[in-house]
Design a protein around this motif. Sequence first.
Motif, short mmCIF file in Angstrom:
data_model
loop_
_atom_site.label_atom_id
_atom_site.label_comp_id
_atom_site.label_asym_id
_atom_site.label_seq_id
_atom_site.Cartn_x
_atom_site.Cartn_y
_atom_site.Cartn_z
N LEU A 1 27.72 81.78 36.33
CA LEU A 1 29.06 81.22 36.48
C LEU A 1 29.97 81.60 35.31
O LEU A 1 31.18 81.74 35.48
CB LEU A 1 29.00 79.70 36.59
CG LEU A 1 28.50 79.09 37.90
CD1 LEU A 1 28.55 77.57 37.81
CD2 LEU A 1 29.35 79.58 39.08
N LEU A 2 29.37 81.77 34.14
CA LEU A 2 30.15 82.09 32.94
C LEU A 2 30.35 83.59 32.77
O LEU A 2 31.07 84.01 31.86
CB LEU A 2 29.44 81.52 31.71
CG LEU A 2 29.25 79.99 31.71
CD1 LEU A 2 28.40 79.57 30.52
CD2 LEU A 2 30.59 79.28 31.70
N SER A 3 29.75 84.39 33.63
CA SER A 3 29.85 85.85 33.51
C SER A 3 31.22 86.35 33.96
O SER A 3 31.91 85.69 34.75
CB SER A 3 28.77 86.52 34.37
OG SER A 3 29.07 86.37 35.75
N PRO A 4 31.65 87.51 33.46
CA PRO A 4 32.93 88.08 33.89
C PRO A 4 33.02 88.27 35.40
O PRO A 4 34.08 88.06 35.99
CB PRO A 4 32.97 89.43 33.15
CG PRO A 4 32.13 89.21 31.93
CD PRO A 4 31.02 88.32 32.39
N GLU A 5 31.92 88.63 36.04
CA GLU A 5 31.92 88.84 37.48
C GLU A 5 32.25 87.55 38.23
O GLU A 5 33.10 87.54 39.13
CB GLU A 5 30.56 89.37 37.94
CG GLU A 5 30.50 89.68 39.43
CD GLU A 5 29.14 90.23 39.85
OE1 GLU A 5 29.06 90.83 40.94
OE2 GLU A 5 28.16 90.06 39.09
N ALA A 6 31.60 86.47 37.85
CA ALA A 6 31.85 85.19 38.51
C ALA A 6 33.23 84.65 38.18
O ALA A 6 33.93 84.09 39.04
CB ALA A 6 30.77 84.18 38.11
N GLN A 7 33.64 84.80 36.92
CA GLN A 7 34.96 84.32 36.53
C GLN A 7 36.08 85.05 37.29
O GLN A 7 37.12 84.47 37.60
CB GLN A 7 35.15 84.48 35.02
CG GLN A 7 34.34 83.51 34.18
CD GLN A 7 34.77 82.06 34.36
OE1 GLN A 7 35.96 81.75 34.24
NE2 GLN A 7 33.82 81.18 34.64
N ALA A 8 35.85 86.32 37.61
CA ALA A 8 36.84 87.08 38.39
C ALA A 8 36.98 86.51 39.79
O ALA A 8 38.08 86.42 40.35
CB ALA A 8 36.45 88.55 38.43
N VAL A 9 35.85 86.11 40.39
CA VAL A 9 35.90 85.51 41.73
C VAL A 9 36.60 84.16 41.67
O VAL A 9 37.44 83.84 42.52
CB VAL A 9 34.47 85.36 42.31
CG1 VAL A 9 34.51 84.55 43.61
CG2 VAL A 9 33.85 86.72 42.55
N LEU A 10 36.28 83.36 40.68
CA LEU A 10 36.94 82.06 40.53
C LEU A 10 38.45 82.23 40.35
O LEU A 10 39.25 81.49 40.93
CB LEU A 10 36.34 81.30 39.35
CG LEU A 10 34.91 80.78 39.56
CD1 LEU A 10 34.29 80.36 38.24
CD2 LEU A 10 34.90 79.61 40.54
N ALA A 11 38.85 83.22 39.57
CA ALA A 11 40.27 83.49 39.36
C ALA A 11 40.95 83.91 40.66
O ALA A 11 42.11 83.56 40.92
CB ALA A 11 40.45 84.58 38.30
N LYS A 12 40.25 84.62 41.49
CA LYS A 12 40.77 85.04 42.80
C LYS A 12 41.16 83.84 43.64
O LYS A 12 42.14 83.88 44.40
CB LYS A 12 39.69 85.88 43.51
CG LYS A 12 39.98 86.18 44.96
CD LYS A 12 38.80 86.91 45.59
CE LYS A 12 38.95 87.04 47.10
NZ LYS A 12 37.78 87.69 47.72
N TYR A 13 40.43 82.75 43.50
CA TYR A 13 40.72 81.54 44.27
C TYR A 13 41.68 80.58 43.54
O TYR A 13 41.94 79.48 44.04
CB TYR A 13 39.42 80.83 44.62
CG TYR A 13 38.66 81.52 45.73
CD1 TYR A 13 38.92 81.23 47.06
CD2 TYR A 13 37.71 82.49 45.43
CE1 TYR A 13 38.24 81.90 48.08
CE2 TYR A 13 37.02 83.16 46.45
CZ TYR A 13 37.30 82.84 47.77
OH TYR A 13 36.64 83.52 48.78
N GLY A 14 42.18 80.99 42.39
CA GLY A 14 43.17 80.20 41.69
C GLY A 14 42.64 79.37 40.55
O GLY A 14 43.41 78.64 39.90
N PHE A 15 41.34 79.44 40.26
CA PHE A 15 40.80 78.72 39.11
C PHE A 15 41.16 79.45 37.82
O PHE A 15 41.36 80.66 37.81
CB PHE A 15 39.28 78.60 39.21
CG PHE A 15 38.81 77.71 40.33
CD1 PHE A 15 38.72 76.35 40.15
CD2 PHE A 15 38.45 78.25 41.56
CE1 PHE A 15 38.29 75.52 41.18
CE2 PHE A 15 38.02 77.44 42.60
CZ PHE A 15 37.94 76.07 42.41
N ARG A 16 41.23 78.70 36.74
CA ARG A 16 41.49 79.26 35.42
C ARG A 16 40.24 79.08 34.55
O ARG A 16 39.37 78.27 34.85
CB ARG A 16 42.67 78.56 34.72
CG ARG A 16 43.92 78.47 35.56
CD ARG A 16 45.09 77.90 34.74
NE ARG A 16 44.71 76.72 33.97
CZ ARG A 16 44.72 75.49 34.45
NH1 ARG A 16 45.04 75.26 35.70
NH2 ARG A 16 44.39 74.46 33.68
#
Length: 254
Positions: free
Chosen positions: A237-252
């Motif tokens: 969840l803390l990886s750049p890959e997962a953070q990019a997906v979270l950002a795609k859905y509007g999370f910061r």
Amino acid sequence: MMFHRTALKALLALALTLSLPLAALAGEITVSAAASLTNAFQELKPLFEKASPGATVAFNFAASGPLLKQIEAGAPVDVFASADQKTMDQAAAKNLLAQGTRKDFAANTLVMIAPATPKPEFKTPKDLTAKAVERIAIGSPESVPAGNYTRQSLTADKLFEALQPKFVLGESVRQVLDYVSRGEVQAGFVYKTDALIAGDKVAIVAEMKNHDPVTYPVAVIAASAKKDEAGKFIAFLLSPEAQAVLAKYGFREP
């Protein structure tokens, strides 16, 4: 009396176990996550499983409060991802978390929304006091973090008590979103990520202020028998890959 209480607790735990994804009983880690994480986490599932050969994940989505009650009752959960710090603090106070595993992995924004059609005539929470506005959806403040944030914000603006007779309580932030999307209420309070999921069915009217920061903590459950795999999920969840997906859905980032 003690026997009856013990038996009741055992039956409750069994019922909660059966309500979880059956696949979890076959060896996957079970992640109980806040309803607002549904779409992002479902997209993360195959990415995590690809990055962690041999590890699989099953999700259990609901409001954070009920998820905590399931864990406390003994449901077989390996990872808990809450939509607020308060619920995770309660889990920690009850010694339900594995020490040193709690991390913040995302942040969100609370917004006021309305059905996109017809175009909303109100622009601020204060405008909801008008007689023309009769039904407002919010998450139940006692169990839904988005509802608690809403109560904090409206209370700070001295609006909560005035608007309370108009409230339609949702069991999760996604239920609130559904009420607004279907036009069953004239306004509602959800996370920005939820509003984005609804697309052109809802309109974001305003961003809410004067509430605790909307941050998402995650932790391994102390009773988990699969702590290594659970830890891998949190690290992912803390990886750049997962953070990019979270950002795609509007999370910061938190």
